[in-house]
Scaffold this motif. Structure first.
Motif, PDB file in Angstrom:
ATOM      1  N   ASN A   1      -9.145   6.391   4.341  1.00 30.04           N
ATOM      2  CA  ASN A   1      -9.859   7.679   4.348  1.00 30.04           C
ATOM      3  C   ASN A   1      -9.573   8.375   5.672  1.00 30.04           C
ATOM      4  O   ASN A   1     -10.372   8.340   6.615  1.00 30.04           O
ATOM      5  CB  ASN A   1     -11.363   7.458   4.171  1.00 30.04           C
ATOM      6  CG  ASN A   1     -11.684   6.819   2.842  1.00 30.04           C
ATOM      7  OD1 ASN A   1     -10.905   6.919   1.897  1.00 30.04           O
ATOM      8  ND2 ASN A   1     -12.833   6.165   2.752  1.00 30.04           N
TER       9      ASN A   1
ATOM     10  N   ASN B   1      -6.927  16.087   0.334  1.00 29.04           N
ATOM     11  CA  ASN B   1      -6.316  14.890  -0.261  1.00 29.04           C
ATOM     12  C   ASN B   1      -5.953  13.821   0.770  1.00 29.04           C
ATOM     13  O   ASN B   1      -5.455  12.758   0.417  1.00 29.04           O
ATOM     14  CB  ASN B   1      -5.083  15.263  -1.094  1.00 29.04           C
ATOM     15  CG  ASN B   1      -3.866  15.575  -0.248  1.00 29.04           C
ATOM     16  OD1 ASN B   1      -3.987  15.942   0.917  1.00 29.04           O
ATOM     17  ND2 ASN B   1      -2.691  15.451  -0.837  1.00 29.04           N
TER      18      ASN B   1
ATOM     19  N   ASP C   1      -6.929   1.378  -5.552  1.00 30.49           N
ATOM     20  CA  ASP C   1      -7.970   2.410  -5.554  1.00 30.49           C
ATOM     21  C   ASP C   1      -7.397   3.822  -5.462  1.00 30.49           C
ATOM     22  O   ASP C   1      -8.125   4.795  -5.666  1.00 30.49           O
ATOM     23  CB  ASP C   1      -8.934   2.196  -4.377  1.00 30.49           C
ATOM     24  CG  ASP C   1      -9.779   0.949  -4.553  1.00 30.49           C
ATOM     25  OD1 ASP C   1      -9.981   0.536  -5.708  1.00 30.49           O
ATOM     26  OD2 ASP C   1     -10.213   0.384  -3.527  1.00 30.49           O
ATOM     27  N   ARG C   2      -6.117   3.941  -5.143  1.00 32.22           N
ATOM     28  CA  ARG C   2      -5.544   5.262  -4.908  1.00 32.22           C
ATOM     29  C   ARG C   2      -5.247   5.960  -6.241  1.00 32.22           C
ATOM     30  O   ARG C   2      -4.725   5.347  -7.160  1.00 32.22           O
ATOM     31  CB  ARG C   2      -4.298   5.148  -4.037  1.00 32.22           C
ATOM     32  CG  ARG C   2      -4.615   4.596  -2.670  1.00 32.22           C
ATOM     33  CD  ARG C   2      -3.396   4.384  -1.822  1.00 32.22           C
ATOM     34  NE  ARG C   2      -2.767   5.641  -1.442  1.00 32.22           N
ATOM     35  CZ  ARG C   2      -1.682   5.715  -0.686  1.00 32.22           C
ATOM     36  NH1 ARG C   2      -1.097   4.595  -0.260  1.00 32.22           N
ATOM     37  NH2 ARG C   2      -1.160   6.871  -0.372  1.00 32.22           N
TER      38      ARG C   2
ATOM     39  N   ARG D   1      -6.180  -1.636  -1.530  1.00 32.42           N
ATOM     40  CA  ARG D   1      -6.278  -0.196  -1.302  1.00 32.42           C
ATOM     41  C   ARG D   1      -5.405   0.562  -2.303  1.00 32.42           C
ATOM     42  O   ARG D   1      -5.805   1.610  -2.825  1.00 32.42           O
ATOM     43  CB  ARG D   1      -5.862   0.150   0.132  1.00 32.42           C
ATOM     44  CG  ARG D   1      -5.795   1.645   0.434  1.00 32.42           C
ATOM     45  CD  ARG D   1      -7.141   2.329   0.319  1.00 32.42           C
ATOM     46  NE  ARG D   1      -7.039   3.762   0.599  1.00 32.42           N
ATOM     47  CZ  ARG D   1      -8.044   4.608   0.545  1.00 32.42           C
ATOM     48  NH1 ARG D   1      -9.245   4.173   0.241  1.00 32.42           N
ATOM     49  NH2 ARG D   1      -7.881   5.889   0.799  1.00 32.42           N
TER      50      ARG D   1
ATOM     51  N   GLY E   1       2.002   4.283  -1.619  1.00 34.05           N
ATOM     52  CA  GLY E   1       1.773   5.262  -2.671  1.00 34.05           C
ATOM     53  C   GLY E   1       3.066   5.921  -3.110  1.00 34.05           C
ATOM     54  O   GLY E   1       3.243   6.240  -4.291  1.00 34.05           O
TER      55      GLY E   1
ATOM     56  N   ASN F   1       0.835  -1.207   0.000  1.00 34.94           N
ATOM     57  CA  ASN F   1       0.000   0.000   0.000  1.00 34.94           C
ATOM     58  C   ASN F   1       0.867   1.254   0.000  1.00 34.94           C
ATOM     59  O   ASN F   1       0.530   2.264   0.607  1.00 34.94           O
ATOM     60  CB  ASN F   1      -0.922  -0.004   1.218  1.00 34.94           C
ATOM     61  CG  ASN F   1      -2.012   1.060   1.112  1.00 34.94           C
ATOM     62  OD1 ASN F   1      -2.234   1.642   0.069  1.00 34.94           O
ATOM     63  ND2 ASN F   1      -2.674   1.321   2.225  1.00 34.94           N
TER      64      ASN F   1
ATOM     65  N   ILE G   1      -7.362  10.239   0.257  1.00 36.82           N
ATOM     66  CA  ILE G   1      -6.921   9.371  -0.834  1.00 36.82           C
ATOM     67  C   ILE G   1      -5.595   8.703  -0.488  1.00 36.82           C
ATOM     68  O   ILE G   1      -4.877   8.234  -1.362  1.00 36.82           O
ATOM     69  CB  ILE G   1      -6.795  10.143  -2.159  1.00 36.82           C
ATOM     70  CG1 ILE G   1      -5.767  11.267  -2.035  1.00 36.82           C
ATOM     71  CG2 ILE G   1      -8.143  10.679  -2.591  1.00 36.82           C
ATOM     72  CD1 ILE G   1      -5.443  11.940  -3.350  1.00 36.82           C
ATOM     73  N   LYS G   2      -5.283   8.652   0.783  1.00 36.83           N
ATOM     74  CA  LYS G   2      -4.019   8.040   1.206  1.00 36.83           C
ATOM     75  C   LYS G   2      -4.267   6.588   1.631  1.00 36.83           C
ATOM     76  O   LYS G   2      -5.115   5.911   1.089  1.00 36.83           O
ATOM     77  CB  LYS G   2      -3.367   8.886   2.289  1.00 36.83           C
ATOM     78  CG  LYS G   2      -3.090  10.315   1.787  1.00 36.83           C
ATOM     79  CD  LYS G   2      -1.867  10.924   2.357  1.00 36.83           C
ATOM     80  CE  LYS G   2      -1.570  12.263   1.705  1.00 36.83           C
ATOM     81  NZ  LYS G   2      -0.319  12.848   2.169  1.00 36.83           N
ATOM     82  N   GLU G   3      -3.503   6.082   2.617  1.00 35.98           N
ATOM     83  CA  GLU G   3      -3.599   4.662   2.969  1.00 35.98           C
ATOM     84  C   GLU G   3      -5.011   4.248   3.362  1.00 35.98           C
ATOM     85  O   GLU G   3      -5.405   3.097   3.226  1.00 35.98           O
ATOM     86  CB  GLU G   3      -2.624   4.338   4.124  1.00 35.98           C
ATOM     87  CG  GLU G   3      -1.164   4.438   3.769  1.00 35.98           C
ATOM     88  CD  GLU G   3      -0.647   5.851   3.832  1.00 35.98           C
ATOM     89  OE1 GLU G   3       0.544   6.064   3.554  1.00 35.98           O
ATOM     90  OE2 GLU G   3      -1.430   6.770   4.139  1.00 35.98           O
TER      91      GLU G   3
ATOM     92  N   SER H   1      -1.269  15.366  -5.383  1.00 34.31           N
ATOM     93  CA  SER H   1      -0.079  14.872  -4.685  1.00 34.31           C
ATOM     94  C   SER H   1       1.175  15.548  -5.217  1.00 34.31           C
ATOM     95  O   SER H   1       1.387  15.596  -6.434  1.00 34.31           O
ATOM     96  CB  SER H   1       0.045  13.352  -4.851  1.00 34.31           C
ATOM     97  OG  SER H   1       1.249  12.880  -4.276  1.00 34.31           O
TER      98      SER H   1
END
Length: 326
Positions: free
Chosen positions: A311, A304, A81-82, A78, A53, A51, A307-309, A124
């Motif tokens: 909600n 934002n 979905d990011r 997850r 990002g 996960n 939209i991380k690890e 980001s």
């Protein structure tokens, strides 16, 4: 002083798979051998990054240098979905061939890529950081035009500072109404060793623990020379809660002189605080929930974070609500 977190370990393993000579030694230092600015994987590879990002954005940017073979990037549910579409759109526009289904597949090509690109940085700053890091390996350098408002500007400033230390002179320019960053073509001049700063974001947790439990604290390697944007929130902003003394200088960060009476903490509210998407908003939220009764703090500019690890806004909201916080 690397933080051997999941992100770091996923990145080290991914770089190994891509044929870079990189190892973690017995003292938890990371030893890295340069590759003359080349990406030369031995065959097709699938890289699993959980996960992370950060890994996804930086490794996608590294694919700018891929000339042969095929690389697949994938992670957990997850991660899938990011959002990374803005970065993918820029890479495709630059001339990179990729398939955006899960996993993301990048097909190496010797076709010359563009050395001027446009990038939406409103979700980001890591999209921009990743491309900046590989920009100096691109013949004729790389010019990156910034579309829409840049989120977390302080991390771009940090990226520029670090790249300067490695011999790359990054230019932040303005052309009419357009802002762009120019990275010249030049190999990194790596120092023999590089000391990673204390993580200013993570330091907000022991700082908050110190305050809430009225325990004096000294963090020697969190100094005023730290280039991370979150230093401001972990020190200057947290100090505004009052009832204690928090000092950050070239010798480290110290919390002392708790002014509470009968060991009852009395924190002030911050009214409204613009967090510029800082991860420390979680720490600020907890401290704000423990200010004096009737006080109100409003945290803004953290869109934002959802939209991380996870909600994050929804998660901290629900947990504080469950704990009886208004």
């Amino acid at each position: 002083n690397p933080l051997l977190s999941d992100d770091t370990l996923y990145m080290v393993n991914a770089l190994k798979e891509l044929n870079f000579n990189i190892e973690i030694d017995d003292d938890n230092n990371i030893q890295i051998e340069g590759s003359n600015g080349k990406l030369t994987p031995t065959g097709n590879k699938t890289l699993y990054i959980g996960n992370s990002g950060t890994c996804m954005r930086f490794l996608l940017s590294l694919m700018y240098l891929l000339e042969d073979n095929t690389i697949c990037l994938t992670g957990d549910e997850r991660m899938k979905d990011r959002p990374i579409q803005d970065l993918l759109d820029t890479l495709v526009d630059s001339g990179i061939t990729l398939e955006t289904s899960n996993p993301i597949t990048i097909i190496g090509s010797k076709t010359t890529k563009k050395n001027y690109i446009s990038l939406n940085c409103s979700l980001s700053s890591q999209y921009l950081t990743g491309l900046m890091l590989v920009g100096s390996c691109i013949p004729e350098g790389l010019k990156i035009y910034i579309i829409n408002d840049l989120v977390s500007r302080q991390f771009i400033d940090m990226t520029i500072t670090i790249m300067n230390k490695f011999g790359i002179n990054v230019e932040w320019c303005k052309e009419l109404n357009n802002h762009y960053i120019y990275i010249p073509y030049k190999l990194y001049n790596n120092p023999d060793s590089y000391q990673i700063e204390a993580d200013a974001t993570s330091c907000s947790y022991p700082i908050a623990y110190s305050i809430l439990n009225q325990i004096p604290l000294y963090i020697p390697n969190l100094t005023s020379m730290n280039s991370q944007g979150d230093l401001f929130y972990s020190t200057t902003i947290i100090q505004k809660f009052g009832d204690f003394n928090l000092e950050c200088n070239e010798n480290g960060t110290t919390i002392s002189n708790f002014n509470s009476k009968n060991k009852i903490l009395s924190l002030c509210d911050l009214n409204e605080i613009d967090m510029d998407s800082s991860d420390t908003f979680l720490t600020i939220a907890v401290l704000a929930s423990l200010t004096s009764e009737g006080n109100k703090t409003t945290i803004i500019n953290i869109d934002n974070q959802n939209i991380k690890e996870c909600n994050r806004i929804e998660v901290i909201y629900q947990h504080l609500k469950n704990a009886g916080v208004n």
